[in-house]
Design a protein around this motif. Structure first.
Motif, PDB file in Angstrom:
ATOM      1  N   MET A  23       0.918  -1.175   0.123  1.00 49.71           N
ATOM      2  CA  MET A  23       0.131  -0.254   0.091  1.00 49.71           C
ATOM      3  C   MET A  23       1.028   1.238  -0.014  1.00 49.71           C
ATOM      4  SD  MET A  23      -3.189  -0.528   2.481  1.00 49.71           S
ATOM      5  CE  MET A  23      -3.786   1.033   2.441  1.00 49.71           C
ATOM      6  N   LYS A  24       0.335   2.225  -0.594  1.00 54.90           N
ATOM      7  CA  LYS A  24       1.111   3.426  -0.729  1.00 54.90           C
ATOM      8  C   LYS A  24       1.668   4.001   0.901  1.00 54.90           C
ATOM      9  CE  LYS A  24       0.717   8.005  -2.485  1.00 54.90           C
ATOM     10  NZ  LYS A  24       0.114   9.094  -3.390  1.00 54.90           N
ATOM     11  N   GLY A  25       2.654   4.468   1.173  1.00 53.20           N
ATOM     12  CA  GLY A  25       3.098   4.781   2.638  1.00 53.20           C
ATOM     13  C   GLY A  25       3.533   3.600   3.399  1.00 53.20           C
ATOM     14  N   HIS A  26       3.161   2.378   2.992  1.00 48.60           N
ATOM     15  CA  HIS A  26       3.724   1.414   3.610  1.00 48.60           C
ATOM     16  C   HIS A  26       5.145   0.834   3.391  1.00 48.60           C
ATOM     17  CE1 HIS A  26      -0.348  -0.345   5.137  1.00 48.60           C
ATOM     18  NE2 HIS A  26      -0.253   0.723   5.586  1.00 48.60           N
ATOM     19  N   SER A  27       5.993   0.610   4.159  1.00 51.27           N
ATOM     20  CA  SER A  27       7.110   0.189   3.869  1.00 51.27           C
ATOM     21  C   SER A  27       7.770  -0.822   4.380  1.00 51.27           C
ATOM     22  CB  SER A  27       8.510   1.496   4.390  1.00 51.27           C
ATOM     23  OG  SER A  27       8.251   1.506   5.769  1.00 51.27           O
ATOM     24  N   HIS A  28       6.747  -1.545   5.023  1.00 53.63           N
ATOM     25  CA  HIS A  28       7.255  -2.813   5.444  1.00 53.63           C
ATOM     26  C   HIS A  28       6.289  -4.004   4.744  1.00 53.63           C
ATOM     27  CE1 HIS A  28       8.415  -1.609   9.620  1.00 53.63           C
ATOM     28  NE2 HIS A  28       8.613  -0.593   8.838  1.00 53.63           N
ATOM     29  N   VAL A  29       7.008  -5.063   4.553  1.00 51.18           N
ATOM     30  CA  VAL A  29       6.038  -6.124   3.465  1.00 51.18           C
ATOM     31  C   VAL A  29       6.462  -7.464   4.172  1.00 51.18           C
ATOM     32  CG1 VAL A  29       6.558  -7.416   1.546  1.00 51.18           C
ATOM     33  CG2 VAL A  29       6.126  -5.020   1.426  1.00 51.18           C
ATOM     34  N   TYR A  30       5.321  -8.382   4.191  1.00 47.52           N
ATOM     35  CA  TYR A  30       5.501  -9.611   4.832  1.00 47.52           C
ATOM     36  C   TYR A  30       5.031 -10.575   3.812  1.00 47.52           C
ATOM     37  CZ  TYR A  30       5.128  -6.376   8.707  1.00 47.52           C
ATOM     38  OH  TYR A  30       5.254  -5.154   9.346  1.00 47.52           O
TER      39      TYR A  30
ATOM     40  N   SER B 110       2.381  -2.981   6.007  1.00 48.79           N
ATOM     41  CA  SER B 110       2.115  -2.018   7.237  1.00 48.79           C
ATOM     42  C   SER B 110       2.844  -1.221   7.219  1.00 48.79           C
ATOM     43  CB  SER B 110       2.248  -2.994   8.611  1.00 48.79           C
ATOM     44  OG  SER B 110       3.593  -3.021   8.943  1.00 48.79           O
ATOM     45  N   PRO B 111       2.571   0.302   7.947  1.00 48.86           N
ATOM     46  CA  PRO B 111       3.439   1.443   7.898  1.00 48.86           C
ATOM     47  C   PRO B 111       4.586   1.104   9.004  1.00 48.86           C
ATOM     48  CG  PRO B 111       1.390   1.691   9.170  1.00 48.86           C
ATOM     49  CD  PRO B 111       1.131   0.210   8.559  1.00 48.86           C
ATOM     50  N   PRO B 112       5.265   2.071   9.003  1.00 47.23           N
ATOM     51  CA  PRO B 112       6.576   1.942  10.124  1.00 47.23           C
ATOM     52  C   PRO B 112       6.027   2.177  11.482  1.00 47.23           C
ATOM     53  CG  PRO B 112       7.101   3.472   8.233  1.00 47.23           C
ATOM     54  CD  PRO B 112       5.650   3.054   7.971  1.00 47.23           C
ATOM     55  N   PHE B 113       6.622   1.594  12.280  1.00 44.27           N
ATOM     56  CA  PHE B 113       6.342   1.787  13.671  1.00 44.27           C
ATOM     57  C   PHE B 113       6.092   3.461  14.025  1.00 44.27           C
ATOM     58  CE2 PHE B 113       6.038  -1.987  16.196  1.00 44.27           C
ATOM     59  CZ  PHE B 113       6.773  -3.001  15.600  1.00 44.27           C
ATOM     60  N   TRP B 114       7.114   4.224  13.595  1.00 45.40           N
ATOM     61  CA  TRP B 114       7.382   5.478  14.048  1.00 45.40           C
ATOM     62  C   TRP B 114       6.174   6.628  13.624  1.00 45.40           C
ATOM     63  CZ3 TRP B 114      10.658   3.000  11.047  1.00 45.40           C
ATOM     64  CH2 TRP B 114      10.843   3.509   9.593  1.00 45.40           C
ATOM     65  N   THR B 115       5.143   5.862  12.614  1.00 43.47           N
ATOM     66  CA  THR B 115       4.322   6.668  11.980  1.00 43.47           C
ATOM     67  C   THR B 115       2.997   7.005  13.097  1.00 43.47           C
ATOM     68  OG1 THR B 115       2.818   4.916  11.556  1.00 43.47           O
ATOM     69  CG2 THR B 115       4.280   5.928   9.868  1.00 43.47           C
ATOM     70  N   GLY B 116       3.291   6.334  14.377  1.00 43.80           N
ATOM     71  CA  GLY B 116       2.296   6.682  15.251  1.00 43.80           C
ATOM     72  C   GLY B 116       1.110   6.095  15.133  1.00 43.80           C
ATOM     73  N   ASP B 117       0.854   5.190  14.133  1.00 44.10           N
ATOM     74  CA  ASP B 117      -0.464   4.419  13.973  1.00 44.10           C
ATOM     75  C   ASP B 117      -0.687   3.349  14.768  1.00 44.10           C
ATOM     76  OD1 ASP B 117      -1.638   3.081  10.618  1.00 44.10           O
ATOM     77  OD2 ASP B 117      -2.514   3.013  12.770  1.00 44.10           O
ATOM     78  N   LEU B 118      -1.695   3.778  15.839  1.00 47.81           N
ATOM     79  CA  LEU B 118      -2.019   2.959  16.852  1.00 47.81           C
ATOM     80  C   LEU B 118      -2.689   1.810  16.375  1.00 47.81           C
ATOM     81  CD1 LEU B 118      -3.279   5.520  19.773  1.00 47.81           C
ATOM     82  CD2 LEU B 118      -1.072   4.563  19.260  1.00 47.81           C
ATOM     83  N   ASN B 119      -3.071   1.712  15.369  1.00 54.16           N
ATOM     84  CA  ASN B 119      -4.091   0.596  14.823  1.00 54.16           C
ATOM     85  C   ASN B 119      -2.937  -0.401  14.416  1.00 54.16           C
ATOM     86  OD1 ASN B 119      -6.679   0.790  15.126  1.00 54.16           O
ATOM     87  ND2 ASN B 119      -6.888   2.037  13.454  1.00 54.16           N
ATOM     88  N   TYR B 120      -1.922   0.204  13.395  1.00 52.76           N
ATOM     89  CA  TYR B 120      -0.738  -0.613  13.053  1.00 52.76           C
ATOM     90  C   TYR B 120      -1.233  -1.913  12.604  1.00 52.76           C
ATOM     91  CZ  TYR B 120       4.053  -2.008  12.130  1.00 52.76           C
ATOM     92  OH  TYR B 120       5.336  -2.444  11.709  1.00 52.76           O
ATOM     93  N   GLY B 121      -2.333  -1.957  11.748  1.00 54.15           N
ATOM     94  CA  GLY B 121      -2.825  -3.314  11.408  1.00 54.15           C
ATOM     95  C   GLY B 121      -2.115  -3.662  10.111  1.00 54.15           C
ATOM     96  N   TYR B 122      -2.374  -4.842   9.724  1.00 51.91           N
ATOM     97  CA  TYR B 122      -1.549  -5.369   8.507  1.00 51.91           C
ATOM     98  C   TYR B 122      -2.833  -5.265   7.395  1.00 51.91           C
ATOM     99  CZ  TYR B 122       2.065  -7.362  11.062  1.00 51.91           C
ATOM    100  OH  TYR B 122       3.330  -7.554  12.027  1.00 51.91           O
ATOM    101  N   THR B 123      -2.520  -4.957   5.983  1.00 52.30           N
ATOM    102  CA  THR B 123      -3.458  -5.197   4.897  1.00 52.30           C
ATOM    103  C   THR B 123      -2.709  -6.267   4.080  1.00 52.30           C
ATOM    104  OG1 THR B 123      -3.831  -2.580   5.039  1.00 52.30           O
ATOM    105  CG2 THR B 123      -4.367  -3.825   3.020  1.00 52.30           C
ATOM    106  N   PHE B 124      -3.688  -7.198   3.796  1.00 51.21           N
ATOM    107  CA  PHE B 124      -3.371  -8.287   2.922  1.00 51.21           C
ATOM    108  C   PHE B 124      -3.658  -8.313   1.552  1.00 51.21           C
ATOM    109  CE2 PHE B 124      -1.350 -11.798   5.517  1.00 51.21           C
ATOM    110  CZ  PHE B 124      -1.561 -11.265   6.612  1.00 51.21           C
ATOM    111  N   GLY B 125      -2.733  -8.411   0.524  1.00 51.28           N
ATOM    112  CA  GLY B 125      -3.284  -8.835  -0.811  1.00 51.28           C
ATOM    113  C   GLY B 125      -4.370  -9.887  -0.811  1.00 51.28           C
ATOM    114  N   SER B 126      -4.550 -10.172  -2.398  1.00 47.32           N
ATOM    115  CA  SER B 126      -5.595 -11.095  -2.690  1.00 47.32           C
ATOM    116  C   SER B 126      -4.973 -12.629  -2.787  1.00 47.32           C
ATOM    117  CB  SER B 126      -6.240 -10.853  -3.833  1.00 47.32           C
ATOM    118  OG  SER B 126      -7.033  -9.732  -3.816  1.00 47.32           O
ATOM    119  N   GLY B 127      -3.565 -12.589  -2.947  1.00 44.54           N
ATOM    120  CA  GLY B 127      -2.637 -13.733  -2.736  1.00 44.54           C
ATOM    121  C   GLY B 127      -2.528 -14.335  -4.445  1.00 44.54           C
ATOM    122  N   THR B 128      -1.415 -15.218  -4.486  1.00 41.91           N
ATOM    123  CA  THR B 128      -1.029 -15.684  -5.607  1.00 41.91           C
ATOM    124  C   THR B 128      -1.321 -17.176  -5.190  1.00 41.91           C
ATOM    125  OG1 THR B 128       0.531 -14.047  -6.532  1.00 41.91           O
ATOM    126  CG2 THR B 128       0.801 -16.410  -7.294  1.00 41.91           C
TER     127      THR B 128
END
Lengths: 118, 115
Positions: free
Chosen positions: A26-33, A95-113
């Protein structure tokens, strides 16, 4: 916001070929899992990356699997010399970086391959 | 090692019924817990996220509770509808000192809501 984009949605490979799975966070997310979901099993963590760095690859099989997240472009999960046991759904999340202060800090998943090895 | 268990594995209910899905985890040192929905052949949709300091979160007909000390979370679905049919997954994220970026998933509860 287009969300997490994965491609291809479906991939068929013969035993011994290489599989390349792509993930754009996602735009603004720098962490990928990357997670793998084997048939009749739960999702298992594979690897966590930030731009140009592998942070945690404790869930990656020791051989044939590799992942990268270059400075430009999507994250790639690469499986060399695929075997039938690699058939699974591979999900990417961001997910966004920790330091964004995003308290939700949830993960957004793709639809998969969905990889099928024949 | 964190282990997450979901009970029941499958559930079939008539439309309109209220239902509860259960999730338990072995290590209470979590950062947050997230409930997802997965439709057949599709990806995961985040439903609710509860921080470790929170007791519950609500969204529409969904309510999720968290009892960190006992290692349990419940997802309550009110007035179930056929469109709620899906697999529901809970996932816990460890604290920042415990490898804080790996979600551990349960194996899910497969819900079917019948007309």
């Amino acid at each position: 916001n287009a969300g997490v984009m994965q491609n291809p949605r479906h991939l068929v490979r013969r035993r011994g070929q290489e599989a390349r799975l792509r993930c754009s966070p996602m735009k603004g997310h720098s962490h990928v899992y990357w997670y793998r979901q084997l048939p009749e099993e739960g999702l298992k963590f594979m690897v966590y990356l930030q731009k140009e760095n592998i942070i945690d690859e404790s869930g990656m099989p020791k051989e044939r699997f590799s992942a990268e997240f270059p400075k430009e472009g999507p994250s790639i999960l690469r499986i060399q010399q695929v075997v039938r046991g690699d058939s699974a759904a591979y999900f990417c999340a961001s997910s966004p970086p920790f330091w964004t202060g995003d308290l939700n800090y949830g993960y957004t998943f793709g639809s998969g391959t969905r990889l099928t090895v024949v | 090692k964190q282990e997450v268990t979901q009970i029941p594995a499958a559930l079939s209910v008539p439309e309109g019924e209220n239902l509860v899905l259960n999730c338990s985890f072995t290590d209470s040192a979590i950062y947050n817990l997230q409930w997802f929905r997965q439709d057949p052949g599709k990806g995961l949709t985040s439903l609710l996220l509860i921080q470790s300091s929170q007791r519950e979160q609500t969204s529409g007909r969904l309510n999720a509770s968290l009892d960190k000390s006992s290692g349990r979370s419940t997802l309550y679905i009110a007035a179930s509808q056929p469109g709620d049919s899906a697999t529901y997954l809970c996932a816990v994220r460890p604290g920042l000192t415990g490898g804080g970026n790996k979600l551990t998933f349960g194996t899910g509860t497969q819900l079917k809501v019948e007309l």
